[in-house]
Design an enzyme around this catalytic site. Sequence first.
Site, PDB file in Angstrom:
ATOM      1  CE  LYS A 112       1.667 -17.541   1.960  1.00 32.06           C
ATOM      2  NZ  LYS A 112       0.869 -18.703   2.416  1.00 32.06           N
ATOM      3  CG  ASP A 147      -2.019 -19.189   4.266  1.00 32.13           C
ATOM      4  OD1 ASP A 147      -1.076 -18.499   4.671  1.00 32.13           O
ATOM      5  OD2 ASP A 147      -1.871 -20.322   3.779  1.00 32.13           O
ATOM      6  CG  ASP A 178      -7.374  -3.145   3.892  1.00 32.92           C
ATOM      7  OD1 ASP A 178      -8.356  -2.839   4.598  1.00 32.92           O
ATOM      8  OD2 ASP A 178      -7.311  -2.890   2.680  1.00 32.92           O
ATOM      9  CE1 TYR A 188      -3.300  -2.709   0.010  1.00 36.12           C
ATOM     10  CE2 TYR A 188      -4.256  -1.678   1.940  1.00 36.12           C
ATOM     11  CZ  TYR A 188      -4.316  -2.615   0.936  1.00 36.12           C
ATOM     12  OH  TYR A 188      -5.395  -3.457   0.857  1.00 36.12           O
TER      13      TYR A 188
END
Length: 340
Positions: free
Chosen positions: A175, A209, A233, A123
């Site tokens: 991740k 995840d 987000d 972002y």
Amino acid sequence: MPETVTLIPGDGIGPEITASVVRILEAAGAQLQWEEQIAGETALKQVGDPLPKATIDSIKKNRLALKGPLSTPSGTGFRSINVALRQEFELYANVRPVRTLVVGGRYEDIDLVLVRENTEGLYSGVEHYIGIGSDPRAAAESVMLVTRFGVNRILRYAFEYAVKHGRKKVTLAHKANILKYTQGLFLDMGREIAKEYEGKVEFEDRIIDATAMLLVMDPYRFDVIVCENMFGDILSDQIAGLVGGLGLAPGANIGENAAIFEAVHGSAPDIAGKGVANPSALLMAAVMMLDHLGQKEPAQRIRTALEATIRENDSLTPDLKGSGTTQTFTDAVVRRLGSS
């Protein structure tokens, strides 16, 4: 002395719910005075700029703002006004707490806080097209920018938040198994900083995840979750869903020199002017602002009155499966403040 706050009513339902929140704050005896400014589509229509200099100057002066939902004009080349505000004032920590208010939902007794890095990652807006042959837009590239400085301050903020608010555990969602440099830096620093808080706050890390899955299967295993910008987000909307949706989700954007408090939901132009918007998210953001200012007594009074209004199904708005209006809902909260 009352604290001066830049007040941005916003677009769509923003002015309606902002008026409701201001009325409730006054009824609770909050020591605030308002300096109203504009942004978003409202500002674009009035002054030709979605983020006017007067609004920026007001926040710089007051170092504090309460903001209704903003609409970013489409098809005009403007980036998100919310992102622009966060970058303008280096509001690096986005804090989004969720707690069960509506009984009888899919989950009971949810009490989670998500701390999201607010200025870096995908972002940060470093992206471009790559031309190949005669096609100038043959490929597109975005840069996930992660700095040691940015990671350090958001992780320390999350741990300090946990200590200050009596939270037991911080979960770093990442991740790093795939993004070994950007997310690896996040994870490595998290493990190092966690050592400083041993005996005070429990620490764990989880793949993003798996975190998303476990939030659905067993959200009670989490307490404070910290992650990078885009992951935060996504997860912040997911945890809002655990307690009934974005209509009950406040947010705070915190920096060294300013803080902006806001409802997480959008401007909902489809119901603007109909008098049925739920002011709860913006009201809870205002309560976060009162806590930030040390005005604990009016903050707790509002919190208690709001929870009682919702739990007793008093004049709830349609999004909460009621038949009330913004006005009647506000009346119900104010009535409880008067009797407390």
